[in-house]
Design a protein around this motif. Structure first.
Motif, PDB file in Angstrom:
ATOM      1  N   ILE A 122       0.828  -1.216   0.000  1.00 31.04           N
ATOM      2  CA  ILE A 122       0.000   0.000   0.000  1.00 31.04           C
ATOM      3  C   ILE A 122       0.856   1.258   0.000  1.00 31.04           C
ATOM      4  O   ILE A 122       0.370   2.342  -0.349  1.00 31.04           O
ATOM      5  CB  ILE A 122      -0.943   0.047   1.217  1.00 31.04           C
ATOM      6  N   TYR A 123       2.122   1.145   0.382  1.00 32.65           N
ATOM      7  CA  TYR A 123       2.958   2.328   0.554  1.00 32.65           C
ATOM      8  C   TYR A 123       3.632   2.734  -0.761  1.00 32.65           C
ATOM      9  O   TYR A 123       3.828   1.903  -1.658  1.00 32.65           O
ATOM     10  CB  TYR A 123       4.009   2.075   1.628  1.00 32.65           C
ATOM     11  N   PRO A 124       3.997   4.014  -0.885  1.00 33.68           N
ATOM     12  CA  PRO A 124       4.646   4.477  -2.121  1.00 33.68           C
ATOM     13  C   PRO A 124       5.918   3.694  -2.442  1.00 33.68           C
ATOM     14  O   PRO A 124       6.632   3.248  -1.543  1.00 33.68           O
ATOM     15  CB  PRO A 124       4.968   5.942  -1.815  1.00 33.68           C
ATOM     16  N   LYS A 125       6.183   3.555  -3.738  1.00 34.88           N
ATOM     17  CA  LYS A 125       7.354   2.797  -4.186  1.00 34.88           C
ATOM     18  C   LYS A 125       8.644   3.333  -3.594  1.00 34.88           C
ATOM     19  O   LYS A 125       9.527   2.564  -3.226  1.00 34.88           O
ATOM     20  CB  LYS A 125       7.420   2.829  -5.715  1.00 34.88           C
ATOM     21  N   PHE A 126       8.751   4.647  -3.499  1.00 34.71           N
ATOM     22  CA  PHE A 126       9.993   5.243  -3.005  1.00 34.71           C
ATOM     23  C   PHE A 126       9.807   5.899  -1.636  1.00 34.71           C
ATOM     24  O   PHE A 126      10.414   6.920  -1.330  1.00 34.71           O
ATOM     25  CB  PHE A 126      10.538   6.243  -4.019  1.00 34.71           C
TER      26      PHE A 126
END
Length: 324
Positions: A122-126
């Motif tokens: 669910i978290y941003p790629k970076f």
């Protein structure tokens, strides 16, 4: 009602009706085992053939009959990079329908305590590492599994909305990469660890001298044994009440190359290993900040090497029934 409920964390009633949605899967079966070992006497589960959670009428009928006091929503359509890339519509549509149906039915039929399980994707790629819970919705998702991630984000928001509108003490937990007995070892549908176990075990059995893995082997990943995850779920149900999702992991990570070497040792493979860099790596690093979970009083206890060894033994002794 306000977001802060009247619920006070404490021991759940061991005789209360407890529905484990997805009790036959990797996570659900571990939760079922753990609840049984902790003395819960009224566990309820339905296979997908008995109850299709995508069928809204069937889900509401089930809840009207059973009226579970507690629910863990572990049912989901899951898969690795290849499956997510190939079937994004299925991962979005199926998971949204499962979640909406179960959450709406649980709300209508008086479920007191519910735990929604998501995923660290669910978290941003970076996102900054280790990933804190407040990183949610602060950047772009990893495109290889964004459809699945969006569905799980919707589930978190659904739980938060129920807390705000109805004041119920429902919570969400986001596990890191899970592994253990009951995993999917399919060469096309599995996650990285069970895929490696199958690949290396077959290589060791056949006497192969070369194994080729996807990607560069440089991404770093965190792995949590599913029995630890099950323990964390009950702990959170009895000790945590907040609108924010809780990360569940070990707080440590390894490279995929290190993971592959550990699996090779566990199965007894001593040949060469090469990496196909034309294949995608996915997110470069995904390590969860587990301070919120630690503050709630829980830490993992199963060492990765020991956990992989026991999973290999389970896989070999269940080859006829394992999901492949």
């Amino acid at each position: 009602m306000s977001e802060s409920s009247a619920f006070e964390p404490g021991v759940l009633d061991r005789d209360g009706t407890f529905y484990v949605a997805g009790h036959g899967g990797l996570v659900g079966s571990a939760i079922w085992r753990h609840l049984s070992s902790e003395g819960f006497t009224n566990l309820v589960g339905r296979s997908s053939s008995e109850l299709d959670l995508k069928n809204r009428d069937a889900v509401f009928e089930f809840f009207s009959q059973v009226k579970p006091r507690y629910v863990v929503l572990a049912a989901a359509k899951v898969g690795g990079i290849l499956a997510n890339q190939t079937h994004p519509v299925d991962f979005l549509s199926d998971n949204l329908r499962i979640q909406v149906n179960v959450l709406d039915a649980a709300l209508e039929h008086g479920t007191e305590r519910l735990l929604f399980l998501g995923s660290s994707c669910i978290y941003p790629k970076f996102a900054a590492q280790p990933i804190r819970e407040d990183s949610l919705l602060t950047g772009h998702l990893e495109p290889t599994n964004d459809a699945y991630a969006i569905a799980k984000i919707a589930g978190i928001m659904h739980v938060q909305a129920i807390r705000r509108q109805y004041g119920l003490p429902w919570i969400s937990a986001m596990p890191t990469n899970l592994y253990g007995p009951g995993d999917n070892f399919s060469p096309t549908g599995s996650h990285v660890l069970p895929a490696l176990i199958r690949r290396y075990d077959e290589a060791a059995s056949s006497g192969a001298t070369l194994v080729t893995n996807w990607g560069s082997g440089s991404p770093r990943r965190e792995f949590l044994h599913v029995d630890d995850m099950a323990s964390a779920c009950l702990h959170l149900l009895e000790n945590y009440d907040g609108p924010e999702q809780v990360n569940v992991g070990t707080g440590t990570d390894v490279t995929i190359k290190e993971l592959a070497q550990t699996v090779a040792r566990a199965v007894g493979y001593s040949g060469e290993i090469e990496w196909d860099t034309s294949k995608p790596d996915g997110t470069p690093r995904k390590l969860l900040d587990v301070s919120r979970l630690t503050d709630a009083g829980w830490t993992s206890s199963i060492d990765l090497e020991a956990g992989i060894q026991s999973t290999v033994e389970w896989y070999r002794s269940n080859l006829e029934n394992v999901r492949t």
